[in-house]
Design an enzyme around this catalytic site. Structure first.
Site, PDB file in Angstrom:
ATOM      1  N   HIS A 280       0.837  -1.208   0.000  1.00  0.00           N
ATOM      2  CA  HIS A 280       0.000   0.000   0.000  1.00  0.00           C
ATOM      3  C   HIS A 280       0.873   1.259   0.000  1.00  0.00           C
ATOM      4  O   HIS A 280       1.319   1.716   1.046  1.00  0.00           O
ATOM      5  CB  HIS A 280      -0.903  -0.012   1.238  1.00  0.00           C
ATOM      6  CG  HIS A 280      -2.065   0.929   1.145  1.00  0.00           C
ATOM      7  ND1 HIS A 280      -3.328   0.606   1.577  1.00  0.00           N
ATOM      8  CD2 HIS A 280      -2.157   2.189   0.652  1.00  0.00           C
ATOM      9  CE1 HIS A 280      -4.146   1.625   1.375  1.00  0.00           C
ATOM     10  NE2 HIS A 280      -3.454   2.604   0.816  1.00  0.00           N
TER      11      HIS A 280
ATOM     12  N   ARG B 243       2.193   8.930  -6.414  1.00  0.00           N
ATOM     13  CA  ARG B 243       1.791  10.272  -6.904  1.00  0.00           C
ATOM     14  C   ARG B 243       2.068  10.548  -8.379  1.00  0.00           C
ATOM     15  O   ARG B 243       1.749  11.638  -8.856  1.00  0.00           O
ATOM     16  CB  ARG B 243       2.456  11.380  -6.080  1.00  0.00           C
ATOM     17  CG  ARG B 243       2.288  11.258  -4.566  1.00  0.00           C
ATOM     18  CD  ARG B 243       0.846  11.189  -4.138  1.00  0.00           C
ATOM     19  NE  ARG B 243       0.710  11.372  -2.693  1.00  0.00           N
ATOM     20  CZ  ARG B 243      -0.411  11.093  -2.033  1.00  0.00           C
ATOM     21  NH1 ARG B 243      -1.473  10.616  -2.659  1.00  0.00           N
ATOM     22  NH2 ARG B 243      -0.478  11.291  -0.724  1.00  0.00           N
TER      23      ARG B 243
ATOM     24  N   HIS C 224     -10.470   0.328   1.043  1.00  0.00           N
ATOM     25  CA  HIS C 224     -10.303   1.339   2.094  1.00  0.00           C
ATOM     26  C   HIS C 224     -11.644   1.398   2.815  1.00  0.00           C
ATOM     27  O   HIS C 224     -12.623   1.879   2.253  1.00  0.00           O
ATOM     28  CB  HIS C 224      -9.938   2.674   1.428  1.00  0.00           C
ATOM     29  CG  HIS C 224      -9.970   3.862   2.337  1.00  0.00           C
ATOM     30  ND1 HIS C 224      -8.926   4.749   2.412  1.00  0.00           N
ATOM     31  CD2 HIS C 224     -10.916   4.336   3.184  1.00  0.00           C
ATOM     32  CE1 HIS C 224      -9.225   5.712   3.268  1.00  0.00           C
ATOM     33  NE2 HIS C 224     -10.428   5.486   3.757  1.00  0.00           N
TER      34      HIS C 224
ATOM     35  N   ASN D 247      -5.622   9.288   7.370  1.00  0.00           N
ATOM     36  CA  ASN D 247      -6.932   8.663   7.232  1.00  0.00           C
ATOM     37  C   ASN D 247      -6.757   7.187   6.884  1.00  0.00           C
ATOM     38  O   ASN D 247      -6.174   6.890   5.853  1.00  0.00           O
ATOM     39  CB  ASN D 247      -7.736   9.374   6.132  1.00  0.00           C
ATOM     40  CG  ASN D 247      -9.159   8.851   6.044  1.00  0.00           C
ATOM     41  OD1 ASN D 247      -9.654   8.229   6.976  1.00  0.00           O
ATOM     42  ND2 ASN D 247      -9.798   9.082   4.917  1.00  0.00           N
TER      43      ASN D 247
ATOM     44  N   ASP E 225       1.009   2.417   3.768  1.00  0.00           N
ATOM     45  CA  ASP E 225       0.125   3.510   3.332  1.00  0.00           C
ATOM     46  C   ASP E 225       0.946   4.798   3.152  1.00  0.00           C
ATOM     47  O   ASP E 225       0.497   5.891   3.506  1.00  0.00           O
ATOM     48  CB  ASP E 225      -1.051   3.724   4.296  1.00  0.00           C
ATOM     49  CG  ASP E 225      -2.137   4.599   3.686  1.00  0.00           C
ATOM     50  OD1 ASP E 225      -2.092   4.871   2.468  1.00  0.00           O
ATOM     51  OD2 ASP E 225      -3.051   5.024   4.434  1.00  0.00           O
TER      52      ASP E 225
HETATM   53 ZN   LIG Z   1      -6.719   4.383   2.111  1.00  0.00          ZN
END
Ligand SMILES: [Zn+2]
Length: 431
Positions: A62, A66, A182, A281, A308
């Site tokens: 994960h 970008r 997610h 998040n 993440d």
């Molecule tokens: Zn996520």
């Protein structure tokens, strides 16, 4: 037989007593055998580990790299540089780029950029969008994405609200590749970067309750069981979700789950002073959640670790808390920050190998190294005693957004190899 060309001598190996020597040839493991100081490998590069830990290189399921579209935050070259420095051989990158990775031309661009910048690895594995433009209205062309090189599908960043659509996505993807979800109720405190609780109340911040995550975890488990189609739950952050997953696994539901180093090492106390670096998040939660996650990881209720990795530019975090972007950069610091838990006896080095190297590679069907003959020579050396201070300069990622900035970590990756190519080596002082 090909003569050995790369040897790691005198290394500690998790779960084994004594010192070991790893012998590689033509990108593969020949053998891992007890260290013999008299052994000579005239045609090989011999790396003296001097008792450092030899770990399998890790798979990060994960990351957000970008590119295309937000190269001021990160690009594929800098993201893979951070991956190499962090001890990773395989990186999955999410589809929330601009344009979104919902068609083969974006997938192929990502793979081309990776092979141009890092021809010997770390290997990049794009995750295709689950829905067109991540808009949650229409499924993306999964077979096309798979053929172009995607290894999983996800709407990460934009949870799919439409349960009927998500059901079809799971059905359709079941024969193709894993779906990563997610889990966040898309209506409940959307985008909030603080856990709803004592800390958010004290700071006067809008909070997202753990229930928002657990609701979607429950939905996904029910669908996966009903359809007998697998689902992988991304970045689990709370005890409520852990309990649902544990129950589901007892029933044999086809569910796998991940959590991230920051949920194991930090709590919402990090928000004190409105520190936007700790805005992420799902949000950092309570110490009770943190302890539940550590136990779940040890027991395999949570299958894997993933970073993440969510790099942002300075100006996107130097804002009032409510305006700051969600996300923590993670590739550079993952192992060093987790090592604190190993030192405390809460995780073991074997847990790290199992949960950050072997199991994620199994779930996403990627090459990995168990140090058996013929395995790809994907490994890293980790110095558990070396202390280093996290500064913008020590992070190879363009994203310097981590609450660890300025903190000292003990434990550092000093070398990473992929297919027997050394892709990272920490420069030693005076060397
Ligand atoms: Zn996520």
């Amino acid at each position: 037989m090909t003569p050995p060309d790369l040897v790691v001598a005198d290394a500690a190996v998790p779960g084994r007593d004594g010192r070991w020597t790893l012998v590689c040839a033509a990108g593969q493991v020949l053998e891992l055998s007890p260290h013999d100081p008299a052994a000579r490998f005239p045609e090989a590069r011999v790396i003296e580990a001097k008792g450092q830990l030899l770990l399998p290189a890790m798979t990060d399921a994960h990351t957000h790299l970008r590119e295309p579209g937000q190269e001021w935050k990160e690009d594929i070259a800098s993201g893979l540089a951070a991956a190499a420095g962090g001890g990773f051989s395989n990186i999955l990158c999410m589809a929330n780029t601009d344009p979104v990775n919902d068609n083969e031309s974006v997938t192929r661009l990502m793979l081309r950029r990776a092979s141009e910048a890092w021809p010997h690895g770390p290997r990049l594995f794009p995750v295709g969008a689950l829905t067109m433009g991540l808009a949650g209205k229409q499924l993306a062309p999964m077979e096309e994405l798979l053929a172009a090189g995607c290894v999983a599908f996800s709407n990460d960043g934009e949870p799919v609200a439409d349960t009927e659509l998500f059901r079809h996505a799971l059905e359709y993807a079941a024969d193709l590749a894993p779906v990563i979800d997610h889990c966040e109720d898309p209506y409940m405190a959307k985008g909030a970067g603080a856990n709803e609780g004592v800390m958010s109340a004290r700071l006067g911040l809008r909070g997202q309750p753990d229930v928002a995550e657990a609701l979607q975890v429950a939905r996904d488990i029910l669908l996966a069981e009903y359809l007998n189609a697998p689902v992988h739950l991304a970045h689990v952050s709370c005890r409520r979700a852990v309990e649902l997953i544990a129950d589901a696994k007892r029933r044999g539901a086809p569910v796998t789950a991940e959590t991230c180093p920051h949920y194991l090492t930090m709590t919402d106390a990090a928000l004190f002073g409105y520190d936007t670096m700790a805005k992420v998040n799902p949000p950092l939660r309570t110490d009770d959640d943190r302890l539940a996650l550590i136990q779940a990881l040890r027991e395999g209720v949570i299958d894997i670790l993933a970073t993440d990795h969510a790099p942002h530019a300075a100006h996107e975090k130097e804002t009032p808390f409510e305006d700051a972007k969600n996300g923590i950069t993670g590739l550079d610091t993952a192992l060093g920050s987790l090592w604190e838990l190993v030192r405390l006896g809460q995780l073991s080095a074997e847990d790290i190998a199992q949960r950050f190297a072997w199991r994620p590679a199994e779930i996403f069907r990627l090459p990995h190294c168990r140090f058996a003959p013929g395995d790809p020579a994907d490994f890293c050396l980790f110095d558990p005693e070396q202390s280093w201070v996290v500064t913008p300069e020590t992070l190879r990622s363009k994203g310097k957004n981590t609450p660890l900035l300025g903190q000292s970590l003990t434990g550092r990756v000093t070398l990473t190899a992929v297919n027997g190519h050394v892709v990272y080596e920490l420069a030693r002082a005076g060397a």
